[in-house]
Design an enzyme around this catalytic site. Sequence first.
Site, PDB file in Angstrom:
ATOM      1  N   LYS B  81       0.844  -1.204   0.000  1.00  0.00           N
ATOM      2  CA  LYS B  81       0.000   0.000   0.000  1.00  0.00           C
ATOM      3  C   LYS B  81       0.873   1.247   0.000  1.00  0.00           C
ATOM      4  O   LYS B  81       1.874   1.306   0.719  1.00  0.00           O
ATOM      5  CB  LYS B  81      -0.928  -0.013   1.223  1.00  0.00           C
ATOM      6  N   SER B 156      -9.770   2.366   2.693  1.00  0.00           N
ATOM      7  CA  SER B 156      -8.865   3.048   1.792  1.00  0.00           C
ATOM      8  C   SER B 156      -7.950   2.105   1.005  1.00  0.00           C
ATOM      9  O   SER B 156      -7.395   2.493  -0.007  1.00  0.00           O
ATOM     10  CB  SER B 156      -7.984   4.018   2.585  1.00  0.00           C
ATOM     11  N   SER B 180      -9.974  -0.070   6.920  1.00  0.00           N
ATOM     12  CA  SER B 180      -9.401   0.029   5.573  1.00  0.00           C
ATOM     13  C   SER B 180      -8.701  -1.229   5.070  1.00  0.00           C
ATOM     14  O   SER B 180      -8.319  -1.289   3.905  1.00  0.00           O
ATOM     15  CB  SER B 180      -8.420   1.206   5.508  1.00  0.00           C
TER      16      SER B 180
END
Lengths: 501, 505, 99
Positions: B81, B156, B180
């Site tokens: 990420k 997210s 997330s």
Amino acid sequence: MTVTAELMDYDEVLDRFDPVLGLEVHVELSTNTKMFCGCPTGFGAEPNTQVCPTCLGLPGSLPVVNGAAVESAIRIGLALNCEIAQWCRFARKNYFYPDMPKNFQTSQYDEPIAFNGWLDVTLDDGEIVRVEIERAHMEEDTGKSLHVGGATGRIHGAEHSLLDYNRAGVPLIEIVTKTIEGTGARAPEVARAYVATLRDLLKALDVSDVRMDQGSLRCDANVSLMPKGAAEFGTRTETKNVNSLRSVERAVRHEMTRQAGILVGGGTILQETRHFEEATGTTRAGRRKETSEDYRYFPEPDLVPIAPSREWVAELSQTLPEMPAQRRKRIQAEWSLTDLELRDLVNAGAIDLVAATVDAGAPPAEARSWWVSYLSQSANSRGVELGDLPITPAQVAKVIALVADGTLTNKLAREVVDGVLAGEGEPEQVVDQRGLKVVSDDSALYAAVDEALAAQPDVADKIRDGKVAAAGAIVGAVMKATKGQADAKRVRELVLERCGA
Amino acid sequence: MTDLIRLTAAEIAAKIQAKEVSAVEVARAHLDRIDAVEPAVHAFLHIDGDRALQAAKAVDEDVAAGRPAASPLAGVPLALKDVLTMRGAPTTCGSKMLEGWEPPYDATVTLRLLEAGLVILGKTNMDEFAMGSSTENSAYGPTRNPWDLDRIPGGSGGGSAAALAAFEAPLAIGTDTGGSIRQPGSVTGTVGVKPTYGTVSRYGLVAFSSSLDQAGPCARTVLDAALLHEVIAGHDPLDSTSIDAPVPPVVAAAREGANADLKGLRVGVVTELAGEGYQPGVLAAFEAAVAQLRELGAEIVEVSCPSFDLALPAYYLIAPSECSSNLARFDAMRYGLRVGDDATRSAEEVMSLTREAGFGAEVKRRIMLGTYALSSGYYDAYYGSAQKVRTLIKRDFDAAFGQVDVLVSPTTPTTAFGIGERTDDPIAMYRADLCTIPSSMAGNAALSIPCGLSACDGLPVGLQIMSPALQDHRGYRVAAAYETARDAAQGGPLITRVPELEVAH
Amino acid sequence: MPSISRDEVAHLARLARLSVTEAELDLFADQLDHIVQAVAQVGQVADQDIPPTSHAVPLTNVFRRDLVRPGLTQQQALAAAPAAEDGRFRVPRILGEEA
Ligand SMILES: [Mg+2]
Ligand SMILES: [Zn+2]
């Protein structure tokens, strides 16, 4: 808008007002590393060479508390007779400023590590004033900005600024007094003496360089005036940029006269930050902020609470050295000093130097005399601190010893000291190189005495007639001839002997 | 060799060690797949094939030389990420503010991945600074859900979850602040784990909400997630909130659970996490999963956690407050975007113009909300009260875990919604995290595992399993047992039912 | 609950260093108002005697030894700077407290 009012005469200020002080002192700790990262803290490195992701505030970086800084904070708290928190936290103080890499300062807010203490401050005449300490808390220093393009290198008129973050994150202890009231005419002196006392105490604790000139000790002075008989404090100003003891005193005194001038003219004091101008001894208003300060404090979520165990606090209290005030009392007794002598010693900033000289074998009286008079004058004329003179207590002790064993007269000794200060080496080397030894060989002196008597036969006759006082002229001539390297007492004896007086 | 992309991480690692396949071949297969599907999915913000192949080559050299594997995942490709720093690659956090920023240091998680021989393919898309539940807030365009390209992949960490579901990588790293990792896992039919707060280092994780952020593993199977969990977890002296305790034995729990029943296990169904606002298809899939757990021998009880109703509002005070402070550093002075520096404007003006231009709408909204909640006079009512609510939530969890071993709920109230559907309604968007936020607030462990497709729209539904703090292995054991039973009942892993993507040529 | 005025939004934007547009002022005033109303129920515990929680597992006294750790070189520190000069970060003129 600047309101210019006449400064009020100081005595008149005191007739009409009572000054109220509050002093905030920031001390940079002399730990090896910064408050929250492993970067070194040394002064004067190339810009941005003592930085890492954490103290540059890079995204993703995190703080870790320096245990040695916490230890210093607790020791300072204990030395200031404070309570040490059972449990406390860091908080974020949020405001934007380019010298602060995260745009929040990691500080302490409503949970300082030390609080409710006091410090006894001795004024020049020996009066003791107790200053109450509100709190001592831990925080981090900011970076340094250099303003380019302005006429004076100040912010005003600068075209751009350059930032160095070597200082960002250096551990600071902020020590805040409670309001200091009732000091009247002595308020400026109390302010100076407080900072001086605090400086000596921090030095004794060996937690900071306490160099006001390098910014490792910084004082902000809050001053307000209360009309005589009033019940409420007046509006205060906070003067920053005060970077010597003398400036602390001058800044407070100036603010008192300035504020009084405004108040009697019907004006009001603005609560503002002011800056001390070294050159003029005056204070100047800072820029007015268009938004009110709102620091949005909240507990620092990247750090966990500090809960110093009572055992740890007790252990640290065992490490406190003899406090300067106690030490002075002990030294006064040991060296049999009058209050006045002690005060001169303290005011000259010579107590450590004299003590070290005594430790190196010199008698206290001589050691004191050298540092407080001759060397203090030398420091003054060179414009340096006494401790910064290029002579060590051991060297001074050596010179004293050379006088004691007759190798030097006092006059020669001063020349030897001058030589050491001039970088000519150890006292013995100076004696050799400058040829300063006392002429103790009587045969050489006899020759000089005879020569002088022959040169001034009328004086010689007077002496022979028993006018012993006339011998001075001959002694003077001999001393001149030997370039002062003879022992005047011995010369006199020889003159009288030659004249059969 | 296209099959390589459909293997599990555990299988890939075993084949590499057995010299049945090289790590380079594995990496190349995934890079080819990325080339083919990225135009449609857009899971990545940065791909570095050369670097990946180099890392894979190093693993192959170890194998050839007979050196022991750096970890049980050596040679397995992974998608990172874009909120974790890695040297030699940009870290943007999905924001224009950090476009092109190359951090001069590695996050601890990144370092552990590299040391374990994982092959990092690139950085995945995300909602800007991890604020969002749909990955629509990325400044670089949304990621699409491989199950339906018109729908969101969650957020997210939508990029990480979509990369798994699109078979671009068998493993990914996510970060979970309010859900997330779990919520994207749920809507993409993948496994997502939020470890206990403090067990995975946050050093190098660009902070959104410091007291909530936690990195964790994303995978297509429970065992793969556990293997990755053990690589990244563990004490880190660079993170003061890192817990100095052994990593919970999650791999052992996953292996044991896969072949075991759940006799003697007490499972609590949280009554507050159901009802109005929950899609019927989600509730049906969830109930089927609970029935499956019962069949496995677990005792099911209903548990009430009344304070969970306050979790969402409290979260939307704490996270914005902390982010308003954490994001203050993006000021155009030391790195990142600078706008409006025309030699006449002041630093303050340039800061304001840059932040106005560099942050997206959701980030600004949260900064404003947080600035408000922390401003003088409001602290007690907002941030202070929200921290008290955390205590109430924790007490509810403590009471519940006094009666049951794990708690379960749907991971999200609905399946993946359409791109653009909620962008104008922040409050509707915030509800996507309704079920995941309680564990974020209390800091305990929680994971999401796919539990079937919704009868309403044929999209994946997630089962959330919550465990007490530092008891992460409990969730893995239950999830592994459930996974085996689910696959047996449904005729194979759910992920195999993801539609074939139109492949670019 | 007090609704958030346009002026208040402007003040918050100044505090947060966001040079918001006129249109954003209205939008934020409206959205913040909604969000604040939606979360305001949290304030019901404000005067209850409940200790706050900040982290899952309470820790105290996490300290680092006072040992120097290698940091960044000047070049690394300045590598991402929008502007640099003489080893320092170059920034627009600072309107400081001094004036
Ligand atoms: Mg301070
Ligand atoms: Zn540093």
